[in-house]
Design a protein around this motif. Structure first.
Motif, PDB file in Angstrom:
ATOM      1  N   GLU A   3       0.824  -1.211   0.000  1.00  0.00           N
ATOM      2  CA  GLU A   3       0.000   0.000   0.000  1.00  0.00           C
ATOM      3  C   GLU A   3       0.860   1.264   0.000  1.00  0.00           C
ATOM      4  O   GLU A   3       0.373   2.348  -0.312  1.00  0.00           O
ATOM      5  CB  GLU A   3      -0.971   0.019   1.190  1.00  0.00           C
ATOM      6  N   LEU A   4       2.142   1.135   0.317  1.00  0.00           N
ATOM      7  CA  LEU A   4       3.047   2.282   0.303  1.00  0.00           C
ATOM      8  C   LEU A   4       3.695   2.515  -1.064  1.00  0.00           C
ATOM      9  O   LEU A   4       4.299   3.555  -1.290  1.00  0.00           O
ATOM     10  CB  LEU A   4       4.129   2.115   1.368  1.00  0.00           C
ATOM     11  N   LEU A   5       3.573   1.543  -1.956  1.00  0.00           N
ATOM     12  CA  LEU A   5       4.160   1.672  -3.284  1.00  0.00           C
ATOM     13  C   LEU A   5       3.477   2.807  -4.039  1.00  0.00           C
ATOM     14  O   LEU A   5       2.265   2.801  -4.233  1.00  0.00           O
ATOM     15  CB  LEU A   5       4.021   0.368  -4.071  1.00  0.00           C
ATOM     16  N   GLY A   6       4.246   3.802  -4.411  1.00  0.00           N
ATOM     17  CA  GLY A   6       3.719   4.960  -5.116  1.00  0.00           C
ATOM     18  C   GLY A   6       3.223   6.051  -4.194  1.00  0.00           C
ATOM     19  O   GLY A   6       2.723   7.069  -4.651  1.00  0.00           O
ATOM     20  N   HIS A   7       3.389   5.876  -2.876  1.00  0.00           N
ATOM     21  CA  HIS A   7       2.940   6.876  -1.905  1.00  0.00           C
ATOM     22  C   HIS A   7       3.855   8.100  -1.967  1.00  0.00           C
ATOM     23  O   HIS A   7       5.087   7.977  -1.994  1.00  0.00           O
ATOM     24  CB  HIS A   7       2.949   6.257  -0.502  1.00  0.00           C
ATOM     25  N   ASN A   8       3.270   9.283  -1.973  1.00  0.00           N
ATOM     26  CA  ASN A   8       4.017  10.522  -2.143  1.00  0.00           C
ATOM     27  C   ASN A   8       5.112  10.685  -1.090  1.00  0.00           C
ATOM     28  O   ASN A   8       6.251  11.033  -1.419  1.00  0.00           O
ATOM     29  CB  ASN A   8       3.062  11.715  -2.116  1.00  0.00           C
ATOM     30  N   ASP A   9       4.812  10.430   0.173  1.00  0.00           N
ATOM     31  CA  ASP A   9       5.811  10.618   1.228  1.00  0.00           C
ATOM     32  C   ASP A   9       6.992   9.654   1.073  1.00  0.00           C
ATOM     33  O   ASP A   9       8.141  10.039   1.306  1.00  0.00           O
ATOM     34  CB  ASP A   9       5.181  10.443   2.610  1.00  0.00           C
ATOM     35  N   CYS A  10       6.719   8.436   0.685  1.00  0.00           N
ATOM     36  CA  CYS A  10       7.797   7.459   0.454  1.00  0.00           C
ATOM     37  C   CYS A  10       8.688   7.911  -0.696  1.00  0.00           C
ATOM     38  O   CYS A  10       9.919   7.814  -0.615  1.00  0.00           O
ATOM     39  CB  CYS A  10       7.218   6.087   0.152  1.00  0.00           C
ATOM     40  N   MET A  11       8.061   8.406  -1.739  1.00  0.00           N
ATOM     41  CA  MET A  11       8.835   8.851  -2.898  1.00  0.00           C
ATOM     42  C   MET A  11       9.660  10.088  -2.557  1.00  0.00           C
ATOM     43  O   MET A  11      10.809  10.212  -2.989  1.00  0.00           O
ATOM     44  CB  MET A  11       7.912   9.095  -4.085  1.00  0.00           C
ATOM     45  N   LYS A  12       9.106  10.994  -1.754  1.00  0.00           N
ATOM     46  CA  LYS A  12       9.875  12.171  -1.326  1.00  0.00           C
ATOM     47  C   LYS A  12      11.107  11.743  -0.548  1.00  0.00           C
ATOM     48  O   LYS A  12      12.196  12.289  -0.732  1.00  0.00           O
ATOM     49  CB  LYS A  12       9.009  13.082  -0.448  1.00  0.00           C
ATOM     50  N   SER A  13      10.930  10.759   0.329  1.00  0.00           N
ATOM     51  CA  SER A  13      12.047  10.270   1.121  1.00  0.00           C
ATOM     52  C   SER A  13      13.110   9.625   0.228  1.00  0.00           C
ATOM     53  O   SER A  13      14.310   9.864   0.414  1.00  0.00           O
ATOM     54  CB  SER A  13      11.532   9.259   2.149  1.00  0.00           C
TER      55      SER A  13
END
Length: 88
Positions: A3-13
């Motif tokens: 569910e985190l794949l493609g999540h904006n915050d994960c990508m920012k990190s």
């Protein structure tokens, strides 16, 4: 975790991590001189020839584009591996 794949915050990190890794690489290269290693992600290019700014622009979060964001997330992960693997 999927569910985190493609999540904006994960990508920012990941993007921040890539900038930090690239900064460390550039610091080392400025002291040792360039070293020629093939990119892991793009084997037809030297790792030092990758334009990280262009890649970060191309693989950025786009609101409402879930499939594209998931793809971009994977590419960003691969770029982290590329930066560590190539040992510039």
């Amino acid at each position: 975790m999927s569910e985190l794949l493609g999540h904006n915050d994960c990508m920012k990190s990941l993007r921040k991590d890539l900038v930090d890794i690239q900064g460390a690489i550039m610091d080392v290269v400025s002291r040792t001189g360039p070293i020629s290693y093939t990119s892991w992600k793009f084997p037809n290019k030297l790792a030092s020839d990758l334009d990280l700014v262009d890649l970060l622009e191309e693989y950025d979060f786009v609101d409402g584009e879930d499939a594209y964001n998931q793809h971009s997330h994977v590419v960003l992960l691969e770029l982290v591996v590329d930066r560590y693997y190539t040992k510039l």
